[in-house]
Write a protein that holds these residues in place. Sequence first.
Motif, mmCIF file in Angstrom:
data_model
loop_
_atom_site.group_PDB
_atom_site.id
_atom_site.type_symbol
_atom_site.label_atom_id
_atom_site.label_comp_id
_atom_site.label_asym_id
_atom_site.label_seq_id
_atom_site.Cartn_x
_atom_site.Cartn_y
_atom_site.Cartn_z
ATOM 1 N N GLY A 158 0.811 -1.215 0.000
ATOM 2 C CA GLY A 158 0.000 0.000 0.000
ATOM 3 C C GLY A 158 0.841 1.260 0.000
ATOM 4 N N GLY A 159 1.913 1.264 0.809
ATOM 5 C CA GLY A 159 2.750 2.459 0.902
ATOM 6 C C GLY A 159 3.506 2.759 -0.365
ATOM 7 N N SER A 160 3.800 1.732 -1.147
ATOM 8 C CA SER A 160 4.593 1.949 -2.355
ATOM 9 C C SER A 160 3.859 2.759 -3.415
ATOM 10 C CB SER A 160 5.012 0.596 -2.947
ATOM 11 O OG SER A 160 3.900 -0.085 -3.503
ATOM 12 N N ILE A 161 2.527 2.769 -3.348
ATOM 13 C CA ILE A 161 1.743 3.465 -4.378
ATOM 14 C C ILE A 161 0.874 4.574 -3.797
ATOM 15 C CG2 ILE A 161 -0.272 1.930 -4.296
ATOM 16 C CD1 ILE A 161 -0.266 1.991 -7.373
ATOM 17 N N ALA A 162 1.013 4.823 -2.494
ATOM 18 C CA ALA A 162 0.146 5.790 -1.822
ATOM 19 C C ALA A 162 0.315 7.209 -2.349
ATOM 20 C CB ALA A 162 0.403 5.756 -0.315
ATOM 21 N N HIS A 163 1.470 7.520 -2.925
ATOM 22 C CA HIS A 163 1.720 8.884 -3.401
ATOM 23 C C HIS A 163 1.039 9.177 -4.724
ATOM 24 C CE1 HIS A 163 4.652 6.230 -5.243
ATOM 25 N NE2 HIS A 163 4.926 7.138 -6.148
ATOM 26 N N HIS A 164 0.465 8.178 -5.381
ATOM 27 C CA HIS A 164 -0.184 8.382 -6.668
ATOM 28 C C HIS A 164 -1.663 8.709 -6.490
ATOM 29 C CE1 HIS A 164 3.005 7.304 -9.481
ATOM 30 N NE2 HIS A 164 3.354 6.333 -8.653
ATOM 31 N N PRO A 165 -2.242 9.497 -7.410
ATOM 32 C CA PRO A 165 -3.691 9.728 -7.385
ATOM 33 C C PRO A 165 -4.418 8.446 -7.791
ATOM 34 C CG PRO A 165 -2.768 10.614 -9.402
ATOM 35 C CD PRO A 165 -1.588 10.174 -8.561
ATOM 36 N N TYR A 166 -5.730 8.461 -7.662
ATOM 37 C CA TYR A 166 -6.504 7.283 -8.034
ATOM 38 C C TYR A 166 -6.861 7.261 -9.519
ATOM 39 C CZ TYR A 166 -6.923 6.536 -3.050
ATOM 40 O OH TYR A 166 -6.623 6.318 -1.729
ATOM 41 N N ARG A 167 -6.746 8.403 -10.150
ATOM 42 C CA ARG A 167 -7.002 8.463 -11.592
ATOM 43 C C ARG A 167 -6.134 9.536 -12.215
ATOM 44 N NH1 ARG A 167 -12.971 7.982 -14.413
ATOM 45 N NH2 ARG A 167 -12.205 7.075 -16.369
ATOM 46 N N ASP A 168 -5.571 9.213 -13.359
ATOM 47 C CA ASP A 168 -4.731 10.147 -14.097
ATOM 48 C C ASP A 168 -5.627 11.044 -14.945
ATOM 49 O OD1 ASP A 168 -2.832 11.458 -15.555
ATOM 50 O OD2 ASP A 168 -2.258 9.734 -16.779
ATOM 51 N N GLU B 225 -2.793 -2.826 -8.304
ATOM 52 C CA GLU B 225 -1.957 -3.623 -9.198
ATOM 53 C C GLU B 225 -0.881 -2.789 -9.896
ATOM 54 O OE1 GLU B 225 -5.472 -2.059 -11.456
ATOM 55 O OE2 GLU B 225 -5.184 -3.088 -9.528
ATOM 56 N N ASP B 226 -1.089 -1.460 -9.956
ATOM 57 C CA ASP B 226 -0.114 -0.590 -10.609
ATOM 58 C C ASP B 226 1.144 -0.399 -9.779
ATOM 59 O OD1 ASP B 226 -1.308 0.401 -13.197
ATOM 60 O OD2 ASP B 226 -2.954 0.829 -11.819
ATOM 61 N N ALA B 227 1.144 -0.934 -8.556
ATOM 62 C CA ALA B 227 2.378 -0.913 -7.762
ATOM 63 C C ALA B 227 3.488 -1.678 -8.466
ATOM 64 C CB ALA B 227 2.128 -1.503 -6.375
ATOM 65 N N SER B 228 3.117 -2.549 -9.405
ATOM 66 C CA SER B 228 4.133 -3.319 -10.131
ATOM 67 C C SER B 228 5.026 -2.434 -10.978
ATOM 68 C CB SER B 228 3.461 -4.366 -11.025
ATOM 69 O OG SER B 228 2.625 -3.735 -11.995
ATOM 70 N N THR B 229 4.490 -1.306 -11.461
ATOM 71 C CA THR B 229 5.279 -0.407 -12.311
ATOM 72 C C THR B 229 5.461 0.980 -11.693
ATOM 73 O OG1 THR B 229 3.254 0.200 -13.505
ATOM 74 C CG2 THR B 229 4.603 -1.576 -14.437
ATOM 75 N N LEU B 230 4.544 1.390 -10.832
ATOM 76 C CA LEU B 230 4.591 2.745 -10.278
ATOM 77 C C LEU B 230 5.060 2.794 -8.829
ATOM 78 C CD1 LEU B 230 1.176 4.122 -11.657
ATOM 79 C CD2 LEU B 230 3.447 4.328 -12.683
ATOM 80 N N GLY B 231 5.194 1.629 -8.201
ATOM 81 C CA GLY B 231 5.540 1.594 -6.784
ATOM 82 C C GLY B 231 6.957 2.059 -6.511
ATOM 83 N N ARG B 232 7.150 2.608 -5.328
ATOM 84 C CA ARG B 232 8.490 3.013 -4.903
ATOM 85 C C ARG B 232 8.798 2.378 -3.553
ATOM 86 N NH1 ARG B 232 7.462 9.480 -3.717
ATOM 87 N NH2 ARG B 232 6.166 9.264 -1.850
#
Length: 319
Positions: free
Chosen positions: A59-69, A79-86
């Motif tokens: 959850g923390g790896s993708i928390a900085h992203h909005p829910y929609r671009d 599931e986008d944590a696979s490419t956008l996660g930190r």
Amino acid sequence: MAACERTPLTTLPAPHARHRSARLVARQVSELLLGRSRRGLALVPQERLTGLVFEVVLGGSIAHHPYRDIGSGRWIGVEDASTLGRPVSATAIALSMQLPHTTVRRRAAELVESGLLVRGNGGFSVAPAFFARGVLARMAAEDAADLARALHGLAAADYTLAATALDSGVTALPPGVVERLLLAFSLRALETLTDLYGDVTAGTIVAAITASNVRGVTENPELAARYAEEDMPPPDALREPISLRALSRAIDLPFETVRRRVKTLMEQGTVISKGDGVIVPVQLLFGERHLENNRRIAMHFEQLLQTLMALTQIGSSAD
């Protein structure tokens, strides 16, 4: 990445209204969390505390992203944590779970060894191979379905905000987006239980006992509404005991751990024996600390619904 546009949020219920529905919400939330915990075994087969470390990283790896671009209109799910996660640091994990840093590092090391996490300079990340297994998508779909059932149950018990959320179309949101919110919500709920009972294990055990005790009330709309208010918890006569072995299976903790921790909780008066099992007695639930815990969970749940309803507005405007 474009920022998610701001959308007016539905006003939360007034504090007095939240107090009237706190027990009702807490019961449904307990069932929701237990369901997520059981399904979490598909993600992380290790002991539950290790699974929580994994969920914090996910959850923390993708928390900085909005829910929609806004630019593309694409939803951004868990599931986008696979490419956008930190990466997430061990310190951040420890703070989130209120655990010793050494405990977190040991549990994270287990996950690295099993191939579920990778360690980098910035902290821990979910291993790329994990996302290829397909279990995350299944869990997200099942969690979203559980939330829908909880909302229908709450709406049937006259919890107005649940009916409003259903009417707004929250059940049509992508499961991966709903899962991001449920993951964050479940961790916040566990934090409140940790504050109340001293550590995440004790909090999980008491929450599971309480949920099992009042499951018959939760599943009966008439009884759920009757015992929704703070000054009307279900009496001990309606509380069904749960055996220690059933409790051990329900929360995926070793039987000896459950037996030892329940013994301590009984010595503290938090849990009592009834029949062939244990219950959390109604007298304990009248305490101000327990009432405040229910209010906090109800507030977090209302914020979850508020965000979901806001996302339906974003989806409608983008479509």
